[in-house]
Design an enzyme around this catalytic site. Structure first.
Site, PDB file in Angstrom:
ATOM      1  N   GLU A 137     -24.687  -4.003  37.569  1.00  0.00           N
ATOM      2  CA  GLU A 137     -25.768  -3.284  36.880  1.00  0.00           C
ATOM      3  C   GLU A 137     -27.151  -3.663  37.411  1.00  0.00           C
ATOM      4  O   GLU A 137     -28.034  -2.817  37.522  1.00  0.00           O
ATOM      5  CB  GLU A 137     -25.679  -3.549  35.374  1.00  0.00           C
ATOM      6  CG  GLU A 137     -24.448  -2.883  34.763  1.00  0.00           C
ATOM      7  CD  GLU A 137     -24.277  -3.182  33.280  1.00  0.00           C
ATOM      8  OE1 GLU A 137     -23.346  -2.620  32.680  1.00  0.00           O
ATOM      9  OE2 GLU A 137     -25.061  -3.984  32.722  1.00  0.00           O
ATOM     10  N   TYR A 177     -22.873   4.432  33.603  1.00  0.00           N
ATOM     11  CA  TYR A 177     -21.870   4.346  32.532  1.00  0.00           C
ATOM     12  C   TYR A 177     -20.499   4.856  32.984  1.00  0.00           C
ATOM     13  O   TYR A 177     -19.690   5.256  32.140  1.00  0.00           O
ATOM     14  CB  TYR A 177     -22.346   5.131  31.308  1.00  0.00           C
ATOM     15  CG  TYR A 177     -23.306   4.359  30.412  1.00  0.00           C
ATOM     16  CD1 TYR A 177     -22.923   3.152  29.818  1.00  0.00           C
ATOM     17  CD2 TYR A 177     -24.574   4.843  30.126  1.00  0.00           C
ATOM     18  CE1 TYR A 177     -23.790   2.450  28.982  1.00  0.00           C
ATOM     19  CE2 TYR A 177     -25.446   4.145  29.287  1.00  0.00           C
ATOM     20  CZ  TYR A 177     -25.047   2.951  28.718  1.00  0.00           C
ATOM     21  OH  TYR A 177     -25.894   2.262  27.885  1.00  0.00           O
ATOM     22  N   LYS A 186     -33.565   1.431  25.705  1.00  0.00           N
ATOM     23  CA  LYS A 186     -33.137   2.828  25.805  1.00  0.00           C
ATOM     24  C   LYS A 186     -34.256   3.770  25.320  1.00  0.00           C
ATOM     25  O   LYS A 186     -35.242   3.319  24.714  1.00  0.00           O
ATOM     26  CB  LYS A 186     -31.848   3.009  24.987  1.00  0.00           C
ATOM     27  CG  LYS A 186     -30.664   2.175  25.530  1.00  0.00           C
ATOM     28  CD  LYS A 186     -29.397   2.427  24.706  1.00  0.00           C
ATOM     29  CE  LYS A 186     -28.219   1.614  25.246  1.00  0.00           C
ATOM     30  NZ  LYS A 186     -26.958   1.926  24.515  1.00  0.00           N
ATOM     31  N   ARG A 219     -26.592 -10.499  24.501  1.00  0.00           N
ATOM     32  CA  ARG A 219     -25.661  -9.746  23.640  1.00  0.00           C
ATOM     33  C   ARG A 219     -25.830 -10.191  22.177  1.00  0.00           C
ATOM     34  O   ARG A 219     -25.762  -9.384  21.252  1.00  0.00           O
ATOM     35  CB  ARG A 219     -24.203  -9.971  24.072  1.00  0.00           C
ATOM     36  CG  ARG A 219     -23.866  -9.515  25.483  1.00  0.00           C
ATOM     37  CD  ARG A 219     -23.667  -8.041  25.647  1.00  0.00           C
ATOM     38  NE  ARG A 219     -22.686  -7.461  24.746  1.00  0.00           N
ATOM     39  CZ  ARG A 219     -22.315  -6.177  24.801  1.00  0.00           C
ATOM     40  NH1 ARG A 219     -22.823  -5.368  25.725  1.00  0.00           N
ATOM     41  NH2 ARG A 219     -21.442  -5.696  23.951  1.00  0.00           N
ATOM     42  N   PHE A 242     -17.581  10.289  23.903  1.00  0.00           N
ATOM     43  CA  PHE A 242     -19.037  10.287  23.712  1.00  0.00           C
ATOM     44  C   PHE A 242     -19.808  10.250  25.029  1.00  0.00           C
ATOM     45  O   PHE A 242     -21.032  10.170  25.028  1.00  0.00           O
ATOM     46  CB  PHE A 242     -19.464   9.111  22.817  1.00  0.00           C
ATOM     47  CG  PHE A 242     -19.041   7.745  23.303  1.00  0.00           C
ATOM     48  CD1 PHE A 242     -19.748   7.087  24.308  1.00  0.00           C
ATOM     49  CD2 PHE A 242     -17.936   7.106  22.748  1.00  0.00           C
ATOM     50  CE1 PHE A 242     -19.362   5.840  24.764  1.00  0.00           C
ATOM     51  CE2 PHE A 242     -17.540   5.847  23.196  1.00  0.00           C
ATOM     52  CZ  PHE A 242     -18.256   5.219  24.206  1.00  0.00           C
ATOM     53  N   ASN A 265     -28.902   3.067  19.980  1.00  0.00           N
ATOM     54  CA  ASN A 265     -28.893   1.673  19.525  1.00  0.00           C
ATOM     55  C   ASN A 265     -29.850   0.766  20.317  1.00  0.00           C
ATOM     56  O   ASN A 265     -29.606  -0.419  20.486  1.00  0.00           O
ATOM     57  CB  ASN A 265     -27.457   1.132  19.515  1.00  0.00           C
ATOM     58  CG  ASN A 265     -26.802   1.201  20.878  1.00  0.00           C
ATOM     59  OD1 ASN A 265     -27.431   1.552  21.863  1.00  0.00           O
ATOM     60  ND2 ASN A 265     -25.532   0.842  20.931  1.00  0.00           N
ATOM     61  N   HIS A 285     -29.440  -1.924  25.874  1.00  0.00           N
ATOM     62  CA  HIS A 285     -28.212  -2.167  26.633  1.00  0.00           C
ATOM     63  C   HIS A 285     -28.250  -3.593  27.143  1.00  0.00           C
ATOM     64  O   HIS A 285     -29.312  -4.099  27.508  1.00  0.00           O
ATOM     65  CB  HIS A 285     -28.104  -1.217  27.832  1.00  0.00           C
ATOM     66  CG  HIS A 285     -27.032  -1.643  28.802  1.00  0.00           C
ATOM     67  ND1 HIS A 285     -25.716  -1.283  28.634  1.00  0.00           N
ATOM     68  CD2 HIS A 285     -27.077  -2.474  29.888  1.00  0.00           C
ATOM     69  CE1 HIS A 285     -24.994  -1.859  29.599  1.00  0.00           C
ATOM     70  NE2 HIS A 285     -25.797  -2.575  30.368  1.00  0.00           N
TER      71      HIS A 285
HETATM   72  P1  IDP Z   1     -22.407  -1.929  24.173  1.00  0.00           P
HETATM   73  O1  IDP Z   1     -23.682  -1.190  24.551  1.00  0.00           O
HETATM   74  O2  IDP Z   1     -22.570  -2.678  22.880  1.00  0.00           O
HETATM   75  O3  IDP Z   1     -21.881  -2.787  25.296  1.00  0.00           O
HETATM   76  P2  IDP Z   1     -20.271  -0.037  24.806  1.00  0.00           P
HETATM   77  O4  IDP Z   1     -18.958   0.005  24.108  1.00  0.00           O
HETATM   78  O5  IDP Z   1     -20.300  -0.605  26.193  1.00  0.00           O
HETATM   79  O6  IDP Z   1     -21.311  -0.814  23.848  1.00  0.00           O
HETATM   80  O7  IDP Z   1     -20.832   1.451  24.829  1.00  0.00           O
HETATM   81  C1  IDP Z   1     -21.924   1.797  25.652  1.00  0.00           C
HETATM   82  C2  IDP Z   1     -22.878   2.648  24.834  1.00  0.00           C
HETATM   83  O8  IDP Z   1     -22.231   3.873  24.493  1.00  0.00           O
HETATM   84  C3  IDP Z   1     -23.305   2.061  23.480  1.00  0.00           C
HETATM   85  O9  IDP Z   1     -24.353   1.136  23.573  1.00  0.00           O
HETATM   86  C4  IDP Z   1     -23.709   3.306  22.731  1.00  0.00           C
HETATM   87  O10 IDP Z   1     -25.006   3.766  23.114  1.00  0.00           O
HETATM   88  C5  IDP Z   1     -22.656   4.304  23.206  1.00  0.00           C
HETATM   89  N1  IDP Z   1     -21.473   4.330  22.316  1.00  0.00           N
HETATM   90  C6  IDP Z   1     -20.505   3.392  22.197  1.00  0.00           C
HETATM   91  N2  IDP Z   1     -19.557   3.750  21.305  1.00  0.00           N
HETATM   92  C7  IDP Z   1     -19.954   4.962  20.841  1.00  0.00           C
HETATM   93  C8  IDP Z   1     -19.394   5.887  19.875  1.00  0.00           C
HETATM   94  O11 IDP Z   1     -18.344   5.649  19.281  1.00  0.00           O
HETATM   95  N3  IDP Z   1     -20.094   7.031  19.663  1.00  0.00           N
HETATM   96  C9  IDP Z   1     -21.259   7.335  20.330  1.00  0.00           C
HETATM   97  N4  IDP Z   1     -21.802   6.504  21.233  1.00  0.00           N
HETATM   98  C10 IDP Z   1     -21.172   5.340  21.487  1.00  0.00           C
HETATM   99 MG    MG Z   2     -21.178  -2.184  27.182  1.00  0.00          MG
END
Ligand code: IDP
Ligand code: MG
Length: 138
Positions: A126, A49, A9, A85, A57, A112, A115
């Protein structure tokens, strides 16, 4: 052999850790089968997304994903989806296990670093969202 989509990212690219992230994948048995940099448009990020479009968010996430260049990769290997993962760690770096990419480098649950596809169907969707079959080495 399984394929998964990985994205470094914009925060990962800004932190100059592209090599470190790829090193972790390679060291743990994943092979890079396709790789390119891109600057996602808002529309591309929203489409990617789309499953999260109802989440509070969503706007912030798609802003973040368009805030700078990303590295798009297809990773290949045994159990590539789960292995990726595992190497990434939990979404929230505060909850991520020691030694994971997110634990070591991520600033927040949103920013974070990486992805990774979460299952075979999403991996298929994807990968094809960003790569044509001819761009992936066999
Ligand atoms: P993942 O990337 O671990 O699969 P997902 O639940 O699919 O997590 O969420 C996609 C992305 O959305 C996350 O990687 C993060 O960047 C963002 N995200 C997820 N939950 C939150 C939140 O509670 N607040 C802000 N951003 C979030
Ligand atoms: Mg995800």
């Amino acid at each position: 052999m399984e394929r998964t989509l990985s994205i470094i990212k914009p925060d990962g690219v800004r932190k100059n850790i592209i090599g470190e992230v790829v090193r972790r994948f390679e060291k743990n048995g994943l092979k890079v089968a396709a790789m390119k940099m891109a600057e996602l448009s808002k529309k591309e990020a929203e489409g990617f997304y789309a499953v999260h479009s109802a989440r509070p968010f969503f706007g912030s996430l798609t802003e973040f994903m368009t805030s700078g260049p990303v590295v798009l990769m297809v990773l290949e290997g045994d159990n590539a989806i789960a292995k990726n993962r595992e190497l990434m760690g939990a979404t929230d770096p505060a909850k991520a296990a020691e030694g994971t990419i997110r634990k070591d480098f991520a600033d927040s649950i949103e920013s974070n670093i990486v992805h990774g596809s979460d299952g075979p169907d999403t991996a298929k969707f994807e990968i094809s969202y960003f790569f044509s079959e001819t761009e992936i080495v066999r």
